[in-house]
Write a protein that holds these residues in place. Structure first.
Motif, PDB file in Angstrom:
ATOM      1  N   ALA A 167       2.206  12.013  -7.114  1.00 33.06           N
ATOM      2  CA  ALA A 167       2.264  11.196  -5.908  1.00 33.06           C
ATOM      3  C   ALA A 167       0.868  10.848  -5.410  1.00 33.06           C
ATOM      4  O   ALA A 167       0.619   9.709  -4.971  1.00 33.06           O
ATOM      5  CB  ALA A 167       3.055  11.921  -4.818  1.00 33.06           C
ATOM      6  N   MET A 168      -0.053  11.790  -5.458  1.00 29.38           N
ATOM      7  CA  MET A 168      -1.422  11.527  -5.020  1.00 29.38           C
ATOM      8  C   MET A 168      -2.108  10.524  -5.942  1.00 29.38           C
ATOM      9  O   MET A 168      -2.827   9.632  -5.486  1.00 29.38           O
ATOM     10  CB  MET A 168      -2.221  12.835  -4.960  1.00 29.38           C
ATOM     11  N   ARG A 169      -1.881  10.665  -7.239  1.00 25.55           N
ATOM     12  CA  ARG A 169      -2.520   9.760  -8.198  1.00 25.55           C
ATOM     13  C   ARG A 169      -2.017   8.334  -8.048  1.00 25.55           C
ATOM     14  O   ARG A 169      -2.760   7.366  -8.274  1.00 25.55           O
ATOM     15  CB  ARG A 169      -2.295  10.270  -9.621  1.00 25.55           C
ATOM     16  N   GLU A 170      -0.751   8.186  -7.672  1.00 24.07           N
ATOM     17  CA  GLU A 170      -0.162   6.855  -7.553  1.00 24.07           C
ATOM     18  C   GLU A 170      -0.418   6.200  -6.204  1.00 24.07           C
ATOM     19  O   GLU A 170      -0.192   4.993  -6.043  1.00 24.07           O
ATOM     20  CB  GLU A 170       1.348   6.945  -7.797  1.00 24.07           C
TER      21      GLU A 170
ATOM     22  N   MET B  46      -8.434   9.700  -8.854  1.00 22.10           N
ATOM     23  CA  MET B  46      -8.902  10.276  -7.595  1.00 22.10           C
ATOM     24  C   MET B  46     -10.252   9.704  -7.162  1.00 22.10           C
ATOM     25  O   MET B  46     -10.583   9.722  -5.978  1.00 22.10           O
ATOM     26  CB  MET B  46      -8.996  11.802  -7.713  1.00 22.10           C
ATOM     27  N   PHE B  47     -11.015   9.178  -8.120  1.00 19.90           N
ATOM     28  CA  PHE B  47     -12.350   8.676  -7.810  1.00 19.90           C
ATOM     29  C   PHE B  47     -12.325   7.380  -7.000  1.00 19.90           C
ATOM     30  O   PHE B  47     -13.374   6.928  -6.533  1.00 19.90           O
ATOM     31  CB  PHE B  47     -13.149   8.480  -9.093  1.00 19.90           C
ATOM     32  N   SER B  48     -11.152   6.780  -6.853  1.00 19.57           N
ATOM     33  CA  SER B  48     -11.061   5.563  -6.042  1.00 19.57           C
ATOM     34  C   SER B  48     -10.155   5.754  -4.826  1.00 19.57           C
ATOM     35  O   SER B  48      -9.777   4.784  -4.175  1.00 19.57           O
ATOM     36  CB  SER B  48     -10.533   4.396  -6.895  1.00 19.57           C
ATOM     37  N   LYS B  49      -9.820   7.014  -4.519  1.00 22.48           N
ATOM     38  CA  LYS B  49      -8.924   7.280  -3.396  1.00 22.48           C
ATOM     39  C   LYS B  49      -9.658   7.312  -2.053  1.00 22.48           C
ATOM     40  O   LYS B  49     -10.854   7.583  -1.975  1.00 22.48           O
ATOM     41  CB  LYS B  49      -8.214   8.628  -3.573  1.00 22.48           C
ATOM     42  N   VAL B  50      -8.883   7.068  -1.010  1.00 22.37           N
ATOM     43  CA  VAL B  50      -9.347   7.224   0.364  1.00 22.37           C
ATOM     44  C   VAL B  50      -8.473   8.301   0.999  1.00 22.37           C
ATOM     45  O   VAL B  50      -7.254   8.300   0.809  1.00 22.37           O
ATOM     46  CB  VAL B  50      -9.214   5.908   1.153  1.00 22.37           C
ATOM     47  N   ALA B  51      -9.073   9.236   1.706  1.00 20.05           N
ATOM     48  CA  ALA B  51      -8.309  10.350   2.274  1.00 20.05           C
ATOM     49  C   ALA B  51      -8.610  10.539   3.757  1.00 20.05           C
ATOM     50  O   ALA B  51      -9.713  10.241   4.224  1.00 20.05           O
ATOM     51  CB  ALA B  51      -8.602  11.643   1.517  1.00 20.05           C
ATOM     52  N   MET B  52      -7.611  11.050   4.464  1.00 21.48           N
ATOM     53  CA  MET B  52      -7.754  11.414   5.875  1.00 21.48           C
ATOM     54  C   MET B  52      -7.281  12.851   6.051  1.00 21.48           C
ATOM     55  O   MET B  52      -6.225  13.229   5.528  1.00 21.48           O
ATOM     56  CB  MET B  52      -6.928  10.481   6.759  1.00 21.48           C
ATOM     57  N   VAL B  53      -8.061  13.647   6.764  1.00 19.31           N
ATOM     58  CA  VAL B  53      -7.681  15.028   7.074  1.00 19.31           C
ATOM     59  C   VAL B  53      -7.431  15.116   8.573  1.00 19.31           C
ATOM     60  O   VAL B  53      -8.297  14.745   9.378  1.00 19.31           O
ATOM     61  CB  VAL B  53      -8.786  16.026   6.666  1.00 19.31           C
TER      62      VAL B  53
ATOM     63  N   MET C 220       0.841  -1.191   0.000  1.00 17.82           N
ATOM     64  CA  MET C 220       0.000   0.000   0.000  1.00 17.82           C
ATOM     65  C   MET C 220       0.877   1.243   0.000  1.00 17.82           C
ATOM     66  O   MET C 220       1.933   1.268   0.621  1.00 17.82           O
ATOM     67  CB  MET C 220      -0.904   0.014   1.237  1.00 17.82           C
ATOM     68  N   LYS C 221       0.417   2.269  -0.701  1.00 17.06           N
ATOM     69  CA  LYS C 221       1.176   3.512  -0.768  1.00 17.06           C
ATOM     70  C   LYS C 221       0.301   4.664  -0.286  1.00 17.06           C
ATOM     71  O   LYS C 221      -0.862   4.785  -0.685  1.00 17.06           O
ATOM     72  CB  LYS C 221       1.642   3.772  -2.197  1.00 17.06           C
ATOM     73  N   VAL C 222       0.877   5.513   0.562  1.00 20.52           N
ATOM     74  CA  VAL C 222       0.143   6.652   1.111  1.00 20.52           C
ATOM     75  C   VAL C 222       0.935   7.927   0.864  1.00 20.52           C
ATOM     76  O   VAL C 222       2.139   7.990   1.147  1.00 20.52           O
ATOM     77  CB  VAL C 222      -0.108   6.479   2.634  1.00 20.52           C
ATOM     78  N   CYS C 223       0.266   8.936   0.340  1.00 15.50           N
ATOM     79  CA  CYS C 223       0.867  10.256   0.128  1.00 15.50           C
ATOM     80  C   CYS C 223       0.441  11.163   1.279  1.00 15.50           C
ATOM     81  O   CYS C 223      -0.759  11.332   1.535  1.00 15.50           O
ATOM     82  CB  CYS C 223       0.402  10.842  -1.203  1.00 15.50           C
ATOM     83  N   ILE C 224       1.423  11.736   1.966  1.00 16.15           N
ATOM     84  CA  ILE C 224       1.140  12.636   3.090  1.00 16.15           C
ATOM     85  C   ILE C 224       1.559  14.051   2.713  1.00 16.15           C
ATOM     86  O   ILE C 224       2.685  14.281   2.277  1.00 16.15           O
ATOM     87  CB  ILE C 224       1.899  12.216   4.361  1.00 16.15           C
ATOM     88  N   ILE C 225       0.646  14.988   2.883  1.00 18.47           N
ATOM     89  CA  ILE C 225       0.950  16.403   2.659  1.00 18.47           C
ATOM     90  C   ILE C 225       0.834  17.119   3.987  1.00 18.47           C
ATOM     91  O   ILE C 225      -0.262  17.304   4.524  1.00 18.47           O
ATOM     92  CB  ILE C 225       0.010  17.016   1.613  1.00 18.47           C
ATOM     93  N   ASN C 226       1.980  17.482   4.543  1.00 20.42           N
ATOM     94  CA  ASN C 226       2.026  18.192   5.810  1.00 20.42           C
ATOM     95  C   ASN C 226       1.879  19.687   5.544  1.00 20.42           C
ATOM     96  O   ASN C 226       2.697  20.284   4.842  1.00 20.42           O
ATOM     97  CB  ASN C 226       3.355  17.921   6.516  1.00 20.42           C
ATOM     98  N   GLY C 227       0.862  20.289   6.117  1.00 14.85           N
ATOM     99  CA  GLY C 227       0.588  21.695   5.848  1.00 14.85           C
ATOM    100  C   GLY C 227       1.553  22.659   6.492  1.00 14.85           C
ATOM    101  O   GLY C 227       1.523  23.851   6.200  1.00 14.85           O
ATOM    102  N   SER C 228       2.400  22.169   7.363  1.00 13.55           N
ATOM    103  CA  SER C 228       3.340  23.041   8.067  1.00 13.55           C
ATOM    104  C   SER C 228       4.675  22.334   8.251  1.00 13.55           C
ATOM    105  O   SER C 228       4.719  21.104   8.415  1.00 13.55           O
ATOM    106  CB  SER C 228       2.777  23.428   9.441  1.00 13.55           C
ATOM    107  N   PRO C 229       5.781  23.090   8.237  1.00 14.26           N
ATOM    108  CA  PRO C 229       7.090  22.485   8.497  1.00 14.26           C
ATOM    109  C   PRO C 229       7.339  22.263   9.983  1.00 14.26           C
ATOM    110  O   PRO C 229       8.262  21.552  10.370  1.00 14.26           O
ATOM    111  CB  PRO C 229       8.064  23.526   7.938  1.00 14.26           C
TER     112      PRO C 229
END
Length: 237
Positions: free
Chosen positions: A73-76, A115-122, A1-10
């Motif tokens: 990265a998000m698409r993959e 993107m239509f098959s993605k799962v996301a966490m905020v 499994m591959k997960v892309c993480i986007i951290n909004g802050s450094p």
């Protein structure tokens, strides 16, 4: 499994700590590969409203060198995690700037089939208030990208530091993250076999009708026709 993480802050503060716990719990559920970005380092610019992405293609965005690797990265990935601390009762500027750049991926324009098959966490944390506002903004973009499942995790800590919280509250938040990570991994594994959201299907159908009436030279119509979504009987679901 591959997960892309986007951290909004450094800043490696409370939101980062919560994300780290979530990451660790995901790995306990199975093998997970992470691709991680930190804002603003990995995308340091605000959208300048030039409309190049809409009119001439997203590759012509003046900030494409930053935006395209993140989109790729998000698409993959199988799952996407987006995080933001709360600044003045809302999401921070860096994450909003990133979302502005991805307006071209909205369903009314040129949505990405993946993107239509993605799962996301905020994930968002605050010392006082505002996680609801931050999460709402990020979730809205994910929703308009067509993301299949969007999960949310917001913590009001009433403390500047994670370790300043009472042990009882730390355990409570940790238990929530453990539970959510387990569910996220489970849904991520079967993401291609779960139903798309009703909102997504209704919006897609409405835009299919609208875009079919656009001039043939319209970039959005050209994109939809190439995908076979207007007359080819295909859909991204």
């Amino acid at each position: 499994m591959k997960v892309c993480i986007i951290n909004g802050s450094p800043r490696k503060g409370n939101t980062y700590n919560a994300t780290q716990i979530f990451k660790e719990e995901l790995q306990k559920n199975g093998a997970v590969e992470f691709v991680e970005f930190f804002l603003p380092k990995d995308m340091p610019h605000f959208c300048c409203g030039c409309f190049n992405c809409f009119e001439n293609g997203e590759e012509n965005c003046p900030h494409a060198q930053y935006i395209q690797p993140i989109e790729k990265a998000m698409r993959e990935a199988d799952g996407i995690i987006m995080t933001s601390p709360v600044y003045v009762l809302a999401e921070n500027a860096q994450i909003k700037a990133l979302l502005d750049h991805f307006g071209y991926m909205y369903i009314p324009h040129r949505p990405r089939k993946e993107m239509f098959s993605k799962v996301a966490m905020v994930i968002s944390t605050t010392a006082g208030a505002g996680t609801g506002n931050a999460i709402k903004t990020i979730s809205r973009s994910l929703s308009y990208w067509g993301v299949r499942r969007i999960y949310k995790c917001g913590f009001t800590m009433f403390a500047i530091s994670w370790h300043e919280m009472k042990q009882k509250k730390q355990k409570k938040f940790n238990d929530i993250l453990v539970k959510k990570a387990k569910k996220f991994y489970k849904v991520m594994k079967k993401r291609k076999h779960i139903h798309s959201r009703v909102f997504t299907k209704i919006l897609f159908t409405a835009m299919k009708i609208m875009i079919s009436k656009y001039p043939d030279s319209n970039p959005d119509k050209i994109y939809w026709k190439e995908k076979g979504w207007i007359s080819g009987g295909k859909s991204p679901f």
